[in-house]
Write a protein that holds these residues in place. Structure first.
Motif, PDB file in Angstrom:
ATOM      1  N   GLY A 117       0.730  -1.133  -0.146  1.00 10.18           N
ATOM      2  CA  GLY A 117       0.028   0.075   0.062  1.00 10.18           C
ATOM      3  C   GLY A 117       0.781   1.218  -0.082  1.00 10.18           C
ATOM      4  O   GLY A 117       0.564   2.255  -0.679  1.00 10.18           O
ATOM      5  N   LEU A 118       1.982   1.099   0.798  1.00 11.25           N
ATOM      6  CA  LEU A 118       2.949   2.431   0.726  1.00 11.25           C
ATOM      7  C   LEU A 118       3.579   2.569  -0.602  1.00 11.25           C
ATOM      8  O   LEU A 118       3.652   3.745  -1.106  1.00 11.25           O
ATOM      9  CB  LEU A 118       3.808   2.321   1.914  1.00 11.25           C
ATOM     10  CG  LEU A 118       3.434   2.344   3.496  1.00 11.25           C
ATOM     11  CD1 LEU A 118       4.345   2.107   4.476  1.00 11.25           C
ATOM     12  CD2 LEU A 118       2.896   3.885   3.294  1.00 11.25           C
ATOM     13  N   GLY A 127      -3.201   3.691 -11.063  1.00 11.31           N
ATOM     14  CA  GLY A 127      -3.999   4.749 -11.110  1.00 11.31           C
ATOM     15  C   GLY A 127      -4.389   5.484  -9.822  1.00 11.31           C
ATOM     16  O   GLY A 127      -5.163   6.644  -9.760  1.00 11.31           O
ATOM     17  N   MET A 128      -3.593   5.175  -8.739  1.00 11.78           N
ATOM     18  CA  MET A 128      -3.979   5.827  -7.616  1.00 11.78           C
ATOM     19  C   MET A 128      -3.025   7.156  -7.628  1.00 11.78           C
ATOM     20  O   MET A 128      -2.170   7.307  -8.206  1.00 11.78           O
ATOM     21  CB  MET A 128      -3.282   4.992  -6.240  1.00 11.78           C
ATOM     22  CG  MET A 128      -3.984   3.711  -6.320  1.00 11.78           C
ATOM     23  SD  MET A 128      -5.796   3.832  -5.618  1.00 11.78           S
ATOM     24  CE  MET A 128      -5.621   4.368  -3.854  1.00 11.78           C
ATOM     25  N   PRO A 129      -3.558   7.924  -6.957  1.00 12.23           N
ATOM     26  CA  PRO A 129      -2.824   9.414  -6.821  1.00 12.23           C
ATOM     27  C   PRO A 129      -1.638   9.169  -6.276  1.00 12.23           C
ATOM     28  O   PRO A 129      -1.445   8.449  -5.061  1.00 12.23           O
ATOM     29  CB  PRO A 129      -3.742  10.403  -6.077  1.00 12.23           C
ATOM     30  CG  PRO A 129      -4.659   9.511  -5.473  1.00 12.23           C
ATOM     31  CD  PRO A 129      -4.719   8.183  -6.077  1.00 12.23           C
ATOM     32  N   ARG A 130      -0.391   9.693  -6.469  1.00 14.11           N
ATOM     33  CA  ARG A 130       0.760   9.789  -5.841  1.00 14.11           C
ATOM     34  C   ARG A 130       0.638  10.697  -4.654  1.00 14.11           C
ATOM     35  O   ARG A 130       0.510  11.732  -4.471  1.00 14.11           O
ATOM     36  CB  ARG A 130       1.867  10.518  -6.602  1.00 14.11           C
ATOM     37  CG  ARG A 130       2.214   9.440  -7.816  1.00 14.11           C
ATOM     38  CD  ARG A 130       3.451  10.152  -8.858  1.00 14.11           C
ATOM     39  NE  ARG A 130       3.642   9.037  -9.754  1.00 14.11           N
ATOM     40  CZ  ARG A 130       4.989   9.045 -10.327  1.00 14.11           C
ATOM     41  NH1 ARG A 130       5.744   9.563  -9.675  1.00 14.11           N
ATOM     42  NH2 ARG A 130       4.991   8.198 -11.419  1.00 14.11           N
ATOM     43  N   ARG A 131       1.355  10.073  -3.575  1.00 14.61           N
ATOM     44  CA  ARG A 131       1.501  10.686  -2.132  1.00 14.61           C
ATOM     45  C   ARG A 131       2.912  10.647  -1.592  1.00 14.61           C
ATOM     46  O   ARG A 131       3.506   9.558  -1.775  1.00 14.61           O
ATOM     47  CB  ARG A 131       0.436  10.006  -1.336  1.00 14.61           C
ATOM     48  CG  ARG A 131      -0.733  10.248  -1.482  1.00 14.61           C
ATOM     49  CD  ARG A 131      -1.503   9.721  -0.244  1.00 14.61           C
ATOM     50  NE  ARG A 131      -1.154   9.850   1.029  1.00 14.61           N
ATOM     51  CZ  ARG A 131      -1.195   9.041   1.924  1.00 14.61           C
ATOM     52  NH1 ARG A 131      -1.948   8.088   1.773  1.00 14.61           N
ATOM     53  NH2 ARG A 131      -0.808   9.082   3.374  1.00 14.61           N
ATOM     54  N   ARG A 132       3.640  11.366  -1.077  1.00 15.12           N
ATOM     55  CA  ARG A 132       4.622  11.604  -0.243  1.00 15.12           C
ATOM     56  C   ARG A 132       4.454  10.906   1.180  1.00 15.12           C
ATOM     57  O   ARG A 132       3.145  11.342   1.717  1.00 15.12           O
ATOM     58  CB  ARG A 132       5.283  12.874  -0.399  1.00 15.12           C
ATOM     59  CG  ARG A 132       5.810  13.226  -1.564  1.00 15.12           C
ATOM     60  CD  ARG A 132       7.026  14.416  -1.465  1.00 15.12           C
ATOM     61  NE  ARG A 132       7.432  14.871  -2.573  1.00 15.12           N
ATOM     62  CZ  ARG A 132       8.290  14.400  -3.230  1.00 15.12           C
ATOM     63  NH1 ARG A 132       9.082  13.162  -2.747  1.00 15.12           N
ATOM     64  NH2 ARG A 132       8.797  14.897  -4.247  1.00 15.12           N
ATOM     65  N   TYR A 133       5.367  10.176   1.493  1.00 17.69           N
ATOM     66  CA  TYR A 133       5.035   9.679   2.863  1.00 17.69           C
ATOM     67  C   TYR A 133       5.237  10.858   3.726  1.00 17.69           C
ATOM     68  O   TYR A 133       6.055  11.884   3.822  1.00 17.69           O
ATOM     69  CB  TYR A 133       6.284   8.646   3.105  1.00 17.69           C
ATOM     70  CG  TYR A 133       6.293   7.496   2.336  1.00 17.69           C
ATOM     71  CD1 TYR A 133       4.982   6.914   1.897  1.00 17.69           C
ATOM     72  CD2 TYR A 133       7.455   6.980   1.834  1.00 17.69           C
ATOM     73  CE1 TYR A 133       4.886   5.734   1.161  1.00 17.69           C
ATOM     74  CE2 TYR A 133       7.385   5.865   0.952  1.00 17.69           C
ATOM     75  CZ  TYR A 133       6.190   5.233   0.776  1.00 17.69           C
ATOM     76  OH  TYR A 133       6.215   4.129   0.080  1.00 17.69           O
ATOM     77  N   GLN A 136       4.665  10.747  10.153  1.00 14.02           N
ATOM     78  CA  GLN A 136       3.980   9.562  11.014  1.00 14.02           C
ATOM     79  C   GLN A 136       3.532   8.490  10.385  1.00 14.02           C
ATOM     80  O   GLN A 136       3.689   7.290  11.172  1.00 14.02           O
ATOM     81  CB  GLN A 136       2.778  10.431  11.558  1.00 14.02           C
ATOM     82  CG  GLN A 136       2.008  10.896  10.724  1.00 14.02           C
ATOM     83  CD  GLN A 136       1.990  12.308  10.502  1.00 14.02           C
ATOM     84  OE1 GLN A 136       3.099  12.968  10.290  1.00 14.02           O
ATOM     85  NE2 GLN A 136       0.821  13.162  10.428  1.00 14.02           N
ATOM     86  N   GLU A 137       3.696   8.361   9.154  1.00  7.08           N
ATOM     87  CA  GLU A 137       3.529   7.157   8.390  1.00  7.08           C
ATOM     88  C   GLU A 137       4.616   6.403   8.344  1.00  7.08           C
ATOM     89  O   GLU A 137       4.355   4.857   8.901  1.00  7.08           O
ATOM     90  CB  GLU A 137       3.071   7.614   6.864  1.00  7.08           C
ATOM     91  CG  GLU A 137       1.633   8.011   6.832  1.00  7.08           C
ATOM     92  CD  GLU A 137       1.494   8.609   5.420  1.00  7.08           C
ATOM     93  OE1 GLU A 137       0.169   8.499   4.996  1.00  7.08           O
ATOM     94  OE2 GLU A 137       2.400   8.987   4.972  1.00  7.08           O
ATOM     95  N   ILE A 138       5.572   6.741   8.317  1.00  5.67           N
ATOM     96  CA  ILE A 138       7.011   5.910   8.684  1.00  5.67           C
ATOM     97  C   ILE A 138       7.216   5.445   9.981  1.00  5.67           C
ATOM     98  O   ILE A 138       7.360   4.167  10.327  1.00  5.67           O
ATOM     99  CB  ILE A 138       8.532   6.854   8.067  1.00  5.67           C
ATOM    100  CG1 ILE A 138       8.015   7.154   6.704  1.00  5.67           C
ATOM    101  CG2 ILE A 138       9.663   6.072   8.216  1.00  5.67           C
ATOM    102  CD1 ILE A 138       7.803   6.154   5.502  1.00  5.67           C
ATOM    103  N   LEU A 139       6.890   6.346  10.879  1.00  4.38           N
ATOM    104  CA  LEU A 139       6.910   5.906  12.255  1.00  4.38           C
ATOM    105  C   LEU A 139       5.957   4.929  12.510  1.00  4.38           C
ATOM    106  O   LEU A 139       6.037   3.821  13.417  1.00  4.38           O
ATOM    107  CB  LEU A 139       6.540   7.177  13.218  1.00  4.38           C
ATOM    108  CG  LEU A 139       7.922   8.046  13.189  1.00  4.38           C
ATOM    109  CD1 LEU A 139       7.316   9.356  14.185  1.00  4.38           C
ATOM    110  CD2 LEU A 139       9.034   7.585  13.770  1.00  4.38           C
TER     111      LEU A 139
END
Length: 155
Positions: A117-118, A127-133, A136-139
């Protein structure tokens, strides 16, 4: 006061995801029992056949939308969703009936889901939108990985 739609998204959608996770565990257990008495391939065929019949019944019971325009067809790769589903059923049936058992299979599967998912979010796959991490997602990965390691290897 939050709108009904925001409240629905905040409360109902996580509850549905939690229910889906519980149903996934139940499905893996049921399929592992089928595989124990036959084999993983037979269990996968039976599970997907019964799933197809259930989906057909639900589809037939749902009201048809009253729109005049036809939606655009999905991308061709969207029709391949059954392939990973069949592999999940077969592979989970094998691993549940191993020393990993149910908790180890689900823990390692959860790690795979979170990491995939990440990566999907980061690179915009399928086709998912790109997101930067965000930090808190990494933690958040640390307690997930730690908890899975404790489940698999013990404290």
């Amino acid at each position: 006061m939050p709108s009904r739609r925001i409240l629905f998204n905040r409360l109902t959608l996580p509850a549905l995801a939690l229910l889906a996770g519980g149903l996934l565990a139940l499905m893996i257990h049921s399929n592992s029992q089928l595989a124990r008495y036959s084999n993983p391939l037979c269990a996968s065929w039976l599970a997907h056949g019964i799933g197809m019949l259930t989906a057909l019944l639900i589809w037939r019971a749902m009201p048809t939308p009253k729109t005049s325009s036809r939606p655009a067809p999905p991308p061709i790769w969207a029709y391949l969703g059954g392939l990973p589903g069949a592999l999940v059923v077969s592979l989970a049936a094998i691993t549940v009936n191993s020393p990993l058992a149910m908790s180890g299979t689900l823990a390692i599967g959860m790690i795979g889901q979170v990491l995939f998912g990440l990566l999907t979010d980061r690179f915009g796959w399928f086709g998912m939108p790109r997101r930067r991490y965000r930090a808190q997602e990494i933690l958040a990965l640390l307690p997930i990985l730690s908890g899975c390691a404790i489940l698999i290897f013990g404290a």
